[in-house]
Design a protein around this motif. Structure first.
Motif, mmCIF file in Angstrom:
data_model
loop_
_atom_site.group_PDB
_atom_site.id
_atom_site.type_symbol
_atom_site.label_atom_id
_atom_site.label_comp_id
_atom_site.label_asym_id
_atom_site.label_seq_id
_atom_site.Cartn_x
_atom_site.Cartn_y
_atom_site.Cartn_z
ATOM 1 N N PRO A 86 0.803 -1.229 0.000
ATOM 2 C CA PRO A 86 0.000 0.000 0.000
ATOM 3 C C PRO A 86 0.837 1.279 0.000
ATOM 4 O O PRO A 86 0.355 2.333 -0.377
ATOM 5 C CB PRO A 86 -0.834 -0.116 1.283
ATOM 6 N N ASN A 87 2.094 1.180 0.380
ATOM 7 C CA ASN A 87 2.952 2.369 0.415
ATOM 8 C C ASN A 87 3.532 2.722 -0.946
ATOM 9 O O ASN A 87 3.895 3.869 -1.186
ATOM 10 C CB ASN A 87 4.093 2.173 1.420
ATOM 11 N N THR A 88 3.638 1.728 -1.821
ATOM 12 C CA THR A 88 4.253 1.972 -3.131
ATOM 13 C C THR A 88 3.313 1.672 -4.304
ATOM 14 O O THR A 88 3.551 2.155 -5.410
ATOM 15 C CB THR A 88 5.505 1.096 -3.311
ATOM 16 N N GLY A 89 2.308 0.834 -4.061
ATOM 17 C CA GLY A 89 1.432 0.397 -5.143
ATOM 18 C C GLY A 89 2.024 -0.739 -5.972
ATOM 19 O O GLY A 89 1.466 -1.112 -6.998
ATOM 20 N N ILE A 90 3.122 -1.302 -5.526
ATOM 21 C CA ILE A 90 3.781 -2.384 -6.264
ATOM 22 C C ILE A 90 3.196 -3.732 -5.857
ATOM 23 O O ILE A 90 3.017 -4.004 -4.663
ATOM 24 C CB ILE A 90 5.305 -2.352 -6.039
ATOM 25 N N VAL A 91 2.908 -4.560 -6.861
ATOM 26 C CA VAL A 91 2.387 -5.905 -6.605
ATOM 27 C C VAL A 91 3.515 -6.746 -6.023
ATOM 28 O O VAL A 91 4.587 -6.880 -6.631
ATOM 29 C CB VAL A 91 1.829 -6.541 -7.902
ATOM 30 N N ILE A 92 3.270 -7.290 -4.825
ATOM 31 C CA ILE A 92 4.319 -8.026 -4.106
ATOM 32 C C ILE A 92 3.988 -9.504 -3.952
ATOM 33 O O ILE A 92 4.784 -10.247 -3.381
ATOM 34 C CB ILE A 92 4.580 -7.392 -2.721
ATOM 35 N N GLU A 93 2.816 -9.919 -4.428
ATOM 36 C CA GLU A 93 2.451 -11.332 -4.303
ATOM 37 C C GLU A 93 3.434 -12.179 -5.112
ATOM 38 O O GLU A 93 3.563 -11.995 -6.331
ATOM 39 C CB GLU A 93 1.021 -11.564 -4.784
ATOM 40 N N LYS A 94 4.102 -13.105 -4.440
ATOM 41 C CA LYS A 94 5.099 -13.963 -5.089
ATOM 42 C C LYS A 94 4.457 -14.806 -6.182
ATOM 43 O O LYS A 94 3.425 -15.431 -5.968
ATOM 44 C CB LYS A 94 5.778 -14.886 -4.074
ATOM 45 N N HIS A 128 2.939 -13.814 -8.784
ATOM 46 C CA HIS A 128 1.817 -13.197 -9.497
ATOM 47 C C HIS A 128 2.295 -12.717 -10.864
ATOM 48 O O HIS A 128 3.441 -12.276 -11.020
ATOM 49 C CB HIS A 128 1.237 -12.025 -8.693
ATOM 50 N N GLU A 129 1.415 -12.793 -11.814
ATOM 51 C CA GLU A 129 1.714 -12.397 -13.189
ATOM 52 C C GLU A 129 2.306 -10.993 -13.299
ATOM 53 O O GLU A 129 3.140 -10.731 -14.159
ATOM 54 C CB GLU A 129 0.411 -12.486 -13.993
ATOM 55 N N ILE A 130 1.877 -10.072 -12.439
ATOM 56 C CA ILE A 130 2.387 -8.698 -12.512
ATOM 57 C C ILE A 130 3.207 -8.342 -11.271
ATOM 58 O O ILE A 130 3.324 -7.165 -10.918
ATOM 59 C CB ILE A 130 1.253 -7.675 -12.768
ATOM 60 N N GLU A 131 3.804 -9.344 -10.632
ATOM 61 C CA GLU A 131 4.694 -9.101 -9.490
ATOM 62 C C GLU A 131 5.772 -8.097 -9.898
ATOM 63 O O GLU A 131 6.383 -8.218 -10.967
ATOM 64 C CB GLU A 131 5.337 -10.411 -9.033
ATOM 65 N N GLY A 132 5.979 -7.094 -9.039
ATOM 66 C CA GLY A 132 7.000 -6.089 -9.297
ATOM 67 C C GLY A 132 6.518 -4.884 -10.090
ATOM 68 O O GLY A 132 7.222 -3.897 -10.210
ATOM 69 N N LYS A 133 5.301 -4.944 -10.610
ATOM 70 C CA LYS A 133 4.736 -3.812 -11.367
ATOM 71 C C LYS A 133 3.925 -2.931 -10.414
ATOM 72 O O LYS A 133 3.320 -3.415 -9.462
ATOM 73 C CB LYS A 133 3.819 -4.307 -12.483
ATOM 74 N N SER A 134 3.874 -1.644 -10.717
ATOM 75 C CA SER A 134 3.117 -0.701 -9.900
ATOM 76 C C SER A 134 1.722 -0.468 -10.481
ATOM 77 O O SER A 134 1.587 -0.269 -11.696
ATOM 78 C CB SER A 134 3.843 0.642 -9.804
ATOM 79 N N VAL A 135 0.717 -0.481 -9.618
ATOM 80 C CA VAL A 135 -0.658 -0.182 -10.021
ATOM 81 C C VAL A 135 -0.952 1.316 -9.911
ATOM 82 O O VAL A 135 -1.994 1.773 -10.364
ATOM 83 C CB VAL A 135 -1.692 -0.978 -9.181
ATOM 84 N N LYS A 136 -0.027 2.071 -9.334
ATOM 85 C CA LYS A 136 -0.214 3.502 -9.085
ATOM 86 C C LYS A 136 -0.538 4.251 -10.373
ATOM 87 O O LYS A 136 0.245 4.236 -11.329
ATOM 88 C CB LYS A 136 1.043 4.088 -8.449
ATOM 89 N N GLY A 137 -1.714 4.894 -10.384
ATOM 90 C CA GLY A 137 -2.112 5.721 -11.518
ATOM 91 C C GLY A 137 -2.486 4.952 -12.775
ATOM 92 O O GLY A 137 -2.783 5.557 -13.796
ATOM 93 N N LYS A 138 -2.486 3.622 -12.708
ATOM 94 C CA LYS A 138 -2.798 2.807 -13.882
ATOM 95 C C LYS A 138 -4.297 2.501 -13.944
ATOM 96 O O LYS A 138 -5.003 2.574 -12.941
ATOM 97 C CB LYS A 138 -2.035 1.470 -13.833
ATOM 98 N N VAL A 139 -4.752 2.153 -15.129
ATOM 99 C CA VAL A 139 -6.083 1.572 -15.266
ATOM 100 C C VAL A 139 -5.857 0.070 -15.121
ATOM 101 O O VAL A 139 -5.272 -0.567 -15.995
ATOM 102 C CB VAL A 139 -6.740 1.932 -16.608
ATOM 103 N N LEU A 140 -6.267 -0.455 -13.987
ATOM 104 C CA LEU A 140 -5.959 -1.837 -13.614
ATOM 105 C C LEU A 140 -7.066 -2.759 -14.110
ATOM 106 O O LEU A 140 -8.233 -2.601 -13.744
ATOM 107 C CB LEU A 140 -5.805 -1.924 -12.095
ATOM 108 N N VAL A 141 -6.680 -3.707 -14.952
ATOM 109 C CA VAL A 141 -7.633 -4.620 -15.590
ATOM 110 C C VAL A 141 -7.315 -6.033 -15.125
ATOM 111 O O VAL A 141 -6.188 -6.512 -15.314
ATOM 112 C CB VAL A 141 -7.524 -4.543 -17.135
ATOM 113 N N PHE A 142 -8.278 -6.699 -14.504
ATOM 114 C CA PHE A 142 -8.077 -8.061 -14.021
ATOM 115 C C PHE A 142 -9.441 -8.725 -13.844
ATOM 116 O O PHE A 142 -10.462 -8.061 -13.905
ATOM 117 C CB PHE A 142 -7.236 -8.087 -12.740
ATOM 118 N N PRO A 143 -9.461 -10.058 -13.649
ATOM 119 C CA PRO A 143 -10.764 -10.743 -13.659
ATOM 120 C C PRO A 143 -11.680 -10.350 -12.507
ATOM 121 O O PRO A 143 -12.859 -10.080 -12.710
ATOM 122 C CB PRO A 143 -10.410 -12.228 -13.584
ATOM 123 N N TYR A 144 -11.132 -10.333 -11.288
ATOM 124 C CA TYR A 144 -11.920 -10.019 -10.086
ATOM 125 C C TYR A 144 -10.957 -9.922 -8.903
ATOM 126 O O TYR A 144 -9.813 -10.373 -8.981
ATOM 127 C CB TYR A 144 -12.999 -11.080 -9.816
#
Length: 139
Positions: A34-42, A44-60
């Motif tokens: 929550p402090n960086t917006g970076i996906v940290i789930e080991k 995960h398809e987008i691990e290491g990517k930031s969701v900050k300011g993005k249009v986030l598209v995923f199934p649910y």
């Protein structure tokens, strides 16, 4: 090439930005810092990517009932996505988007995971339930 998709606007508002697409569900508790917006789930398809300011598209969304508070905290810290597009929403993540006032759309007339790619420019008008996609190869 541009696409216009029509869906169900669940949390109103307008936003635009670069798409970040995942074919895997996302948890905002333990899955995103929550402090960086970076996906940290080991793994995960987008691990290491930031969701900050993005249009986030995923199934649910997935995860615990704490998810709404995590999404709200991210909004307050400026690390939240600009908008969320789900194939089909689930109540817990939707509650977070409502609290944080993040535009949220689901049930598009085409599967967003098949027509939106990471890096595409996406304009979300959740008041009207409209998503405009400009493919990254066209810009």
């Amino acid at each position: 090439m541009s696409l216009v998709l029509k869906g169900r606007g669940l949390v109103g508002g307008k936003a635009e930005g670069e798409a970040l697409v995942s074919r895997q569900p996302i948890s905002f508790v333990g899955g995103v810092d929550p402090n960086t917006g970076i996906v940290i789930e080991k793994g995960h398809e987008i691990e290491g990517k930031s969701v900050k300011g993005k249009v986030l598209v995923f199934p649910y969304g997935k995860g615990t009932t704490y998810n709404p508070f995590a999404v709200y905290a991210m909004k307050k810290r400026g690390t939240a996505p600009a908008a969320i597009i789900n194939v089909k929403s689930e109540e817990i993540l939707l509650t977070g988007a409502i609290l944080a006032q993040i535009p949220f759309i689901d049930n598009l007339d085409r599967n967003p995971l098949e027509v939106i790619e990471t890096g595409d420019h996406v304009v979300v008008d959740a008041d009207e339930g409209i998503v405009k996609v400009t493919k990254k190869k066209q810009r």
